[in-house]
Design an enzyme around this catalytic site. Structure first.
Site, PDB file in Angstrom:
ATOM      1  N   THR A   1      52.648 -21.963  -4.455  1.00 14.83           N
ATOM      2  CA  THR A   1      54.206 -22.114  -5.264  1.00 14.83           C
ATOM      3  C   THR A   1      54.618 -23.319  -5.497  1.00 14.83           C
ATOM      4  OG1 THR A   1      56.364 -21.261  -4.897  1.00 14.83           O
ATOM      5  CG2 THR A   1      54.872 -21.693  -2.814  1.00 14.83           C
TER       6      THR A   1
ATOM      7  N   TRP B   1      57.752 -18.277 -10.798  1.00 19.90           N
ATOM      8  CA  TRP B   1      58.460 -17.361 -11.361  1.00 19.90           C
ATOM      9  C   TRP B   1      57.817 -16.277 -11.751  1.00 19.90           C
ATOM     10  CZ3 TRP B   1      63.290 -19.924 -14.313  1.00 19.90           C
ATOM     11  CH2 TRP B   1      63.794 -20.992 -13.506  1.00 19.90           C
TER      12      TRP B   1
ATOM     13  N   TYR C   1      59.506 -20.568   3.761  1.00 20.33           N
ATOM     14  CA  TYR C   1      58.516 -20.144   2.955  1.00 20.33           C
ATOM     15  C   TYR C   1      57.579 -21.027   2.247  1.00 20.33           C
ATOM     16  CZ  TYR C   1      56.334 -18.058  -1.508  1.00 20.33           C
ATOM     17  OH  TYR C   1      55.644 -17.663  -2.372  1.00 20.33           O
TER      18      TYR C   1
ATOM     19  N   TYR D   1      53.261 -13.450   2.433  1.00 18.10           N
ATOM     20  CA  TYR D   1      54.549 -13.127   2.959  1.00 18.10           C
ATOM     21  C   TYR D   1      55.448 -13.806   1.481  1.00 18.10           C
ATOM     22  CZ  TYR D   1      58.672 -13.002   5.828  1.00 18.10           C
ATOM     23  OH  TYR D   1      59.806 -12.797   6.417  1.00 18.10           O
ATOM     24  N   THR D   2      56.071 -13.141   0.802  1.00 19.18           N
ATOM     25  CA  THR D   2      56.729 -13.582  -0.351  1.00 19.18           C
ATOM     26  C   THR D   2      58.267 -13.345  -0.328  1.00 19.18           C
ATOM     27  OG1 THR D   2      56.344 -11.388  -1.494  1.00 19.18           O
ATOM     28  CG2 THR D   2      54.861 -13.253  -2.133  1.00 19.18           C
TER      29      THR D   2
ATOM     30  N   GLY E   1      50.892  -5.900  -4.634  1.00 16.30           N
ATOM     31  CA  GLY E   1      51.584  -7.082  -5.423  1.00 16.30           C
ATOM     32  C   GLY E   1      51.398  -7.145  -6.845  1.00 16.30           C
ATOM     33  N   GLN E   2      52.232  -8.108  -7.514  1.00 17.61           N
ATOM     34  CA  GLN E   2      52.185  -8.170  -8.677  1.00 17.61           C
ATOM     35  C   GLN E   2      50.975  -8.733  -9.441  1.00 17.61           C
ATOM     36  OE1 GLN E   2      56.011  -9.485 -10.770  1.00 17.61           O
ATOM     37  NE2 GLN E   2      56.135 -10.685  -8.800  1.00 17.61           N
TER      38      GLN E   2
HETATM   39  N1  LIG Z   1      56.415 -13.968  -7.267  1.00 16.33           N
HETATM   40  C1  LIG Z   1      56.794 -14.880  -7.307  1.00 16.33           C
HETATM   41  O1  LIG Z   1      57.636 -15.694  -8.107  1.00 16.33           O
HETATM   42  C2  LIG Z   1      55.693 -16.123  -6.887  1.00 16.33           C
HETATM   43  C3  LIG Z   1      56.053 -17.487  -7.380  1.00 16.33           C
HETATM   44  C4  LIG Z   1      55.159 -18.570  -6.873  1.00 16.33           C
HETATM   45  C5  LIG Z   1      53.905 -18.267  -5.906  1.00 16.33           C
HETATM   46  N2  LIG Z   1      53.767 -16.898  -5.645  1.00 16.33           N
HETATM   47  C6  LIG Z   1      52.389 -16.741  -4.835  1.00 16.33           C
HETATM   48  O2  LIG Z   1      51.783 -15.896  -5.951  1.00 16.33           O
HETATM   49  C7  LIG Z   1      51.053 -14.864  -5.093  1.00 16.33           C
HETATM   50  C8  LIG Z   1      51.066 -13.388  -5.347  1.00 16.33           C
HETATM   51  O3  LIG Z   1      52.325 -13.175  -5.293  1.00 16.33           O
HETATM   52  P1  LIG Z   1      53.186 -11.785  -5.925  1.00 16.33           P
HETATM   53  O4  LIG Z   1      54.367 -11.917  -6.687  1.00 16.33           O
HETATM   54  O5  LIG Z   1      51.927 -11.007  -6.305  1.00 16.33           O
HETATM   55  O6  LIG Z   1      53.459 -11.083  -4.572  1.00 16.33           O
HETATM   56  P2  LIG Z   1      54.285  -9.561  -4.181  1.00 16.33           P
HETATM   57  O7  LIG Z   1      54.350  -8.967  -5.519  1.00 16.33           O
HETATM   58  O8  LIG Z   1      55.375 -10.079  -3.441  1.00 16.33           O
HETATM   59  O9  LIG Z   1      53.162  -9.048  -3.409  1.00 16.33           O
HETATM   60  C9  LIG Z   1      52.668  -9.291  -2.110  1.00 16.33           C
HETATM   61  C10 LIG Z   1      51.590  -8.739  -1.663  1.00 16.33           C
HETATM   62  O10 LIG Z   1      51.104  -9.127  -0.383  1.00 16.33           O
HETATM   63  C11 LIG Z   1      51.026  -8.059   0.632  1.00 16.33           C
HETATM   64  N3  LIG Z   1      51.176  -8.398   1.906  1.00 16.33           N
HETATM   65  C12 LIG Z   1      52.530  -8.892   2.269  1.00 16.33           C
HETATM   66  N4  LIG Z   1      52.379  -8.995   3.718  1.00 16.33           N
HETATM   67  C13 LIG Z   1      50.911  -8.679   3.905  1.00 16.33           C
HETATM   68  C14 LIG Z   1      50.248  -8.557   5.591  1.00 16.33           C
HETATM   69  N5  LIG Z   1      50.944  -8.797   6.638  1.00 16.33           N
HETATM   70  N6  LIG Z   1      49.011  -8.420   5.312  1.00 16.33           N
HETATM   71  C15 LIG Z   1      48.437  -7.788   4.083  1.00 16.33           C
HETATM   72  N7  LIG Z   1      48.969  -8.052   2.940  1.00 16.33           N
HETATM   73  C16 LIG Z   1      50.429  -8.136   2.959  1.00 16.33           C
HETATM   74  C17 LIG Z   1      52.011  -7.013   0.064  1.00 16.33           C
HETATM   75  O11 LIG Z   1      51.301  -5.793   0.544  1.00 16.33           O
HETATM   76  P3  LIG Z   1      52.564  -4.672   0.653  1.00 16.33           P
HETATM   77  O12 LIG Z   1      52.759  -3.980  -0.690  1.00 16.33           O
HETATM   78  O13 LIG Z   1      51.952  -3.803   1.744  1.00 16.33           O
HETATM   79  O14 LIG Z   1      53.739  -4.986   1.165  1.00 16.33           O
HETATM   80  C18 LIG Z   1      51.767  -7.235  -1.388  1.00 16.33           C
HETATM   81  O15 LIG Z   1      50.544  -6.532  -1.900  1.00 16.33           O
HETATM   82  C19 LIG Z   1      51.454 -15.304  -3.596  1.00 16.33           C
HETATM   83  O16 LIG Z   1      50.478 -16.233  -2.947  1.00 16.33           O
HETATM   84  C20 LIG Z   1      52.875 -15.917  -3.647  1.00 16.33           C
HETATM   85  O17 LIG Z   1      53.047 -16.690  -2.491  1.00 16.33           O
HETATM   86  C21 LIG Z   1      54.427 -15.896  -6.166  1.00 16.33           C
END
Ligand SMILES: NC(=O)c1ccc[n+]([C@@H]2O[C@H](COP(=O)([O-])OP(=O)(O)OC[C@H]3O[C@@H](n4cnc5c(N)ncnc54)[C@H](OP(=O)(O)O)[C@@H]3O)[C@@H](O)[C@H]2O)c1
Length: 298
Positions: free
Chosen positions: A103, A152, A127, A63-64, A12-13
């Site tokens: 989030t 974001w 979510y 789960y994003t 993930g990011q």
């Molecule tokens: N993106 C946003 O804008 C945002 C905003 C607010 C908060 N957040 C929070 O910040 C955190 C990091 O987000 P991010 O943007 O880095 O997420 P992301 O890029 O969407 O990546 C999600 C990660 O979770 C993994 N994942 C998904 N389902 C899984 C499962 N069943 N078992 C194990 N791993 C699983 C994915 O693996 P795969 O590559 O195998 O799918 C990926 O490594 C999260 O808690 C998210 O809720 C994100």
């Protein structure tokens, strides 16, 4: 003392930025991919904590898929609610501290001002509700938990709003972006850097220390998705940046409802950790430079 970190998530990011920056800190970081620890099986995933007995656990997987969650509420709750709970319980058992991300979507966006950590939550989506239950269950299971709510998130990796805008601009497509949803863009790199810089403090802090609890981390400056897109294009393309036209959320319906103003107030984080997240245009310029392999335009 080198901090031994067990990280959930490798692709993930935020996970990728943690992995990228870890060598610059006094940490030993082991990251678990989904194949190694599937959060859809919370108890099996939590066993890694009991085996590794790390100083600090970082839960960077989730789960994003915000819209898809509306049709998969059970799975979203398992991954975003039950898995953090099981992992936090294991952390408490082995004496590890826990960092977990959440989030701005835990809020309904109707406050009319930036949200503080103790403002009432009111998620509008599956979510958001699943993330809120994960926060609460993790905090209840492990007193040494730090929840970092962010918003974001952007980086040079993965599917990405900024990349999509650049592509559409280069293709000469008309750009119409939502201009009535407000928030604070956040670089995954800045969030990861913050966590790694605090790793030693978190690993050593006792239950009840100010470093534990809920915090907001977001880059500085409130904008809309349209403002974010326009800013990215201006940094990347300078005077050649096309104009991004505003539209209303109602013109682009989606399965999950988003908060119209989920903007996070970061005052508590700034006071407790003595850090100030920088304005979002600064890391955005670095991300765009990485994407285009060119020097950032100031
Ligand atoms: N993106 C946003 O804008 C945002 C905003 C607010 C908060 N957040 C929070 O910040 C955190 C990091 O987000 P991010 O943007 O880095 O997420 P992301 O890029 O969407 O990546 C999600 C990660 O979770 C993994 N994942 C998904 N389902 C899984 C499962 N069943 N078992 C194990 N791993 C699983 C994915 O693996 P795969 O590559 O195998 O799918 C990926 O490594 C999260 O808690 C998210 O809720 C994100």
């Amino acid at each position: 003392m080198t901090v031994r970190i067990l990280q959930y998530g490798a692709t993930g990011q935020v996970a990728r930025e943690l992995l990228r920056q870890a060598p610059g800190h006094d940490v030993q970081l082991k990251a678990l991919s989904r194949a190694e620890a599937d959060l859809a099986d919370p108890e099996a995933a939590a066993r890694h904590v009991r085996v590794e007995k790390p100083d600090l656990v970082i839960l960077a997987a989730a789960y994003t898929a915000v819209d898809q969650a509306e049709s998969e509420p059970g799975l979203a709750h398992e991954i975003n609610g039950e898995a953090p709970a099981a992992i936090a319980k294991a952390c408490a058992e082995v004496g590890a501290a826990l960092v977990h991300f959440s989030t701005d979507y835990v809020f309904d966006g109707r406050k009319g001002a930036p949200y503080r950590e103790d403002d009432a939550a009111g998620p509008l989506s599956v979510y958001g509700a699943s993330k809120l239950s994960g926060e609460r269950m993790a905090l209840a299971a492990c007193a040494r938990t730090t929840i970092l709510r962010t918003s974001w998130v952007v980086s040079a990796h993965g599917k990405n709003f900024v990349k999509t805008m650049l592509r559409l601009a280069r293709e000469g497509q008309p750009l119409r972006v939502v201009d009535d949803q407000f928030g604070r863009p956040t670089a995954a790199a800045d969030l990861a850097g913050f966590v790694l810089a605090q790793a030693a403090r978190l690993a050593a802090a006792p239950a009840g220390a100010p470093a534990f609890g809920v915090f907001h981390f977001a880059n500085a400056g409130e904008t809309t998705w349209r403002g974010f897109a326009q800013g990215a294009l201006e940094i990347a393309l300078g005077g050649a940046a096309p104009r991004v036209d505003p539209i209303a959320t109602a013109e682009r319906p989606s399965p999950a409802e988003r908060p119209l103003r989920g903007t996070l107030d970061t005052g508590k984080l700034e006071a407790v950790f003595d850090v100030s997240p920088r304005p979002w245009r600064e890391p955005l310029a670095e991300i765009l430079a990485e994407l285009t392999n060119e020097a950032p335009v100031a």
